[in-house]
Each structure stands twice: as structure tokens, then as C-alpha cells.
Design an enzyme around this catalytic site. Structure first.
Site, PDB file in Angstrom:
ATOM      1  N   ASP A 159       0.746  -1.210  -0.224  1.00 48.48           N
ATOM      2  CA  ASP A 159       0.349  -0.172  -0.149  1.00 48.48           C
ATOM      3  C   ASP A 159       1.093   1.266   0.267  1.00 48.48           C
ATOM      4  O   ASP A 159       0.283   1.848  -0.053  1.00 48.48           O
ATOM      5  CB  ASP A 159      -0.312  -0.196   1.526  1.00 48.48           C
ATOM      6  N   SER A 162      -6.420   5.441  -0.183  1.00 54.06           N
ATOM      7  CA  SER A 162      -7.040   3.998  -0.837  1.00 54.06           C
ATOM      8  C   SER A 162      -7.957   4.045  -0.618  1.00 54.06           C
ATOM      9  O   SER A 162      -9.422   4.327   0.070  1.00 54.06           O
ATOM     10  CB  SER A 162      -5.912   2.731  -0.357  1.00 54.06           C
ATOM     11  N   GLN A 212      -5.096  -1.757  -6.870  1.00 60.71           N
ATOM     12  CA  GLN A 212      -5.461  -0.550  -5.783  1.00 60.71           C
ATOM     13  C   GLN A 212      -6.373   0.372  -6.707  1.00 60.71           C
ATOM     14  O   GLN A 212      -5.931   0.574  -7.466  1.00 60.71           O
ATOM     15  CB  GLN A 212      -4.792   0.065  -4.946  1.00 60.71           C
TER      16      GLN A 212
END
Length: 290
Positions: A207, A232, A282
Site C-alpha cells: 500500500d 486508498s 488498488q
């Protein structure tokens, strides 16, 4: 192991509060909220601790619902969706202040033989030839407009040795480049032989940089330069082959699209000997401040 890695492992070692409930600590990150990779990793640890022995994580799908409060613990409730002959499925909801902030679905599989093929690993310089995070930040210190950003980024990544192949987004804001970013990474220390731990640490790191290609496509320097704000929205991972988080891994990231205040990142992670270990996708909020 160094102190930073010890602290990270302690952070991910969620405390059992009941048969299927766990409690995780929080800590600050570069942004004034809980780092998304922390919540993904803690939730995967919680799910994995309810799974029959011998079953490895092979996929996860997660949504970030609210910003996490770094000053409050996070409660993780695990739901046992299914225990089949080959696959085990779990759902995890993370709660703070009485509200869900995140949920994750994860699947685990007992090992079996099967058809085997993979894409080829790109040819890139080895990690030993590249700048460390500290060296890169020092080289480009004059780019940052957000106070103390470089120091906070160094602290947030202290347990991870992460090295860009090519320049990071903050190196040359204002100059659009191809929407592709590659980094080598590994945790900074030797780990025990616990497959779940290695997978969770890779989820944690995944991430950190996955929206970089979105920034590169538009010549944006990123959060530290102050020309975009972001977070995110969701995160998905497929674990294809065994890996170690304490060995060098190549994270090859690209962005096929950005629109409507959102950007999409997709990536592959290879072991140093060329095995495709993980696929990652993502979507995140990427907005230009007004």
C-alpha cells in the site's frame, strides 16, 4: 532484527480478545490517519489465526470505509464464512469508535499441484545499485512543501528497505512521465519461517507506492509536494507462489487509468530469482487541491 522491524512485528501481532475477535494497536503514518497497509495486514493476521493449519492465503479483497484514528485501538471481528476441503474463506470487519472503518474478505488454500505458467519478470538494475529511501529523500529535500514530510516518511518506512528503479514522483513534479513505477523492497531484518507473517508484511508494504504511477502520468509530486491529496479506496491481492518478505522483491506498478477523482494502480511482485509471487490492484482517491 532491528528495533524498527521489532516495532512493526509487534504492531501486526493483534491481540486475541475472543474466539473470533482481535484488537490491534494503531500508530500515526505520513498522513494524519492510520496507514492503510497496517489495517490490511492486521486484518489478514486476524483472519489467518482462525484458519486450519496448513492453509496459505491466496487472495484478499478489501475496502477502506473511513479514515482510521491513529490514537485509538482497532477491533477486528472475524466471520467464518466457509471451511471446505481445499479452501477456507473469512470476512473481517475493522471497527473504531463504534463504526466500521474497513472490511476484508480473504481466502486460504491447502497446497496442491496444478498447471503452472507465469509472465516474465522485467529486466531492471539490482537493488544494491539504487539509492536507499534516506539517500533519495536527501537528494530531493528541496522539493517538499509539506512540513516535516521527509522525516515522517522515513519514520513510517523505517522497517522497510525500499528503493526506486528510476526517479520517484517527488523527484521532478511538473514533468509528466510514463505511468509506471518499479521499486525493490524487503523488510530490514531476518524473519522466522512463518508463511502468514511474510504474506502479511508484503500486504503492508504493497500500500506504500501503488498510486505512484498515477502521479507520474500527470507530473504530480505527490503528498509531500502538496499538489494532490489522496487515500486508498480498495485493495486486492492474489498470492501465486511462496515468498519471503526479508528477501528482495521487485514491485512493478502501472496505472491504466485515472478519472473522476480516482486513480487505478495495478502491479506484479516478483522474487529476485524471477518467480511471479503476487498480483495487486488498488483504486484510490487522487484529487487536486482547490
Amino acid at each position: 532484527m532491528g528495533e524498527a522491524l521489532d516495532d512493526l512485528l509487534d504492531l501486526l501481532d493483534v491481540e486475541r480478545a475472543g474466539e473470533d475477535t482481535f484488537r490491534g494497536r494503531s500508530r500515526g503514518a505520513v498522513a494524519p490517519r492510520v496507514f492503510g497497509g497496517q489495517v490490511v495486514a492486521q486484518a489478514l493476521v486476524a483472519a489467518g489465526r482462525t484458519v486450519p493449519e496448513g492453509r496459505a492465503a491466496h487472495s484478499l479483497h478489501a475496502y477502506f470505509l473511513r479514515a482510521g484514528d491513529p490514537d485509538a485501538p482497532i477491533a477486528y471481528a472475524v466471520e467464518r464464512i466457509r471451511d471446505g476441503r481445499s479452501f477456507t474463506n473469512r470476512r473481517v470487519v475493522a471497527v473504531q469508535h463504534g463504526k466500521p472503518i474497513f472490511h476484508l474478505s480473504a481466502s486460504f488454500q491447502a497446497y496442491e499441484e496444478g498447471l503452472d505458467h507465469q509472465a516474465g519478470m522485467p529486466s531492471v538494475p539490482g537493488p544494491e545499485t539504487l539509492l536507499t529511501t534516506r539517500e533519495s529523500l536527501a537528494r530531493h529535500a528541496d522539493r517538499f512543501t509539506v512540513p516535516d514530510f521527509a522525516e515522517r516518511l522515513l519514520e513510517a518506512r523505517a522497517a522497510v528497505d525500499l528503493r526506486y528503479v528510476g526517479e520517484p514522483p517527488y523527484a521532478a513534479p511538473g514533468e509528466p512521465r510514463a505511468p509506471r513505477s518499479r521499486v525493490w523492497f524487503r523488510v530490514d531484518g531476518e524473519l522466522p519461517d512463518d508463511p502468514l507473517l511474510h504474506v502479511c508484511l508484503v500486504a503492508y508494504v504493497s500500500d506504500m507506492t501503488l498510486l505512484d504511477p498515477v502521479l507520474l502520468a500527470h507530473g504530480r509530486g505527490g503528498w509531500g509536494v502538496g499538489d494532490v491529496v489522496g487515500a486508498s479506496l480498495d485493495h486486492a491481492m492474489w498470492f501465486h507462489r511462496p515468498l519471503r518478505a526479508d528477501a528482495w522483491l521487485l514491485y512493478d506498478q502501472e496505472s491504466p487509468s485515472s478519472s473522476a477523482g480516482r486513480g487505478l494502480g495495478q502491479a506484479r511482485i516478483w522474487t529476485r530469482d524471477g518467480r511471479l509471487a503476487v498480483s495487486v490492484v488498488q483504486e484510490g482517491v487522487v484529487r487536486v487541491p482547490r
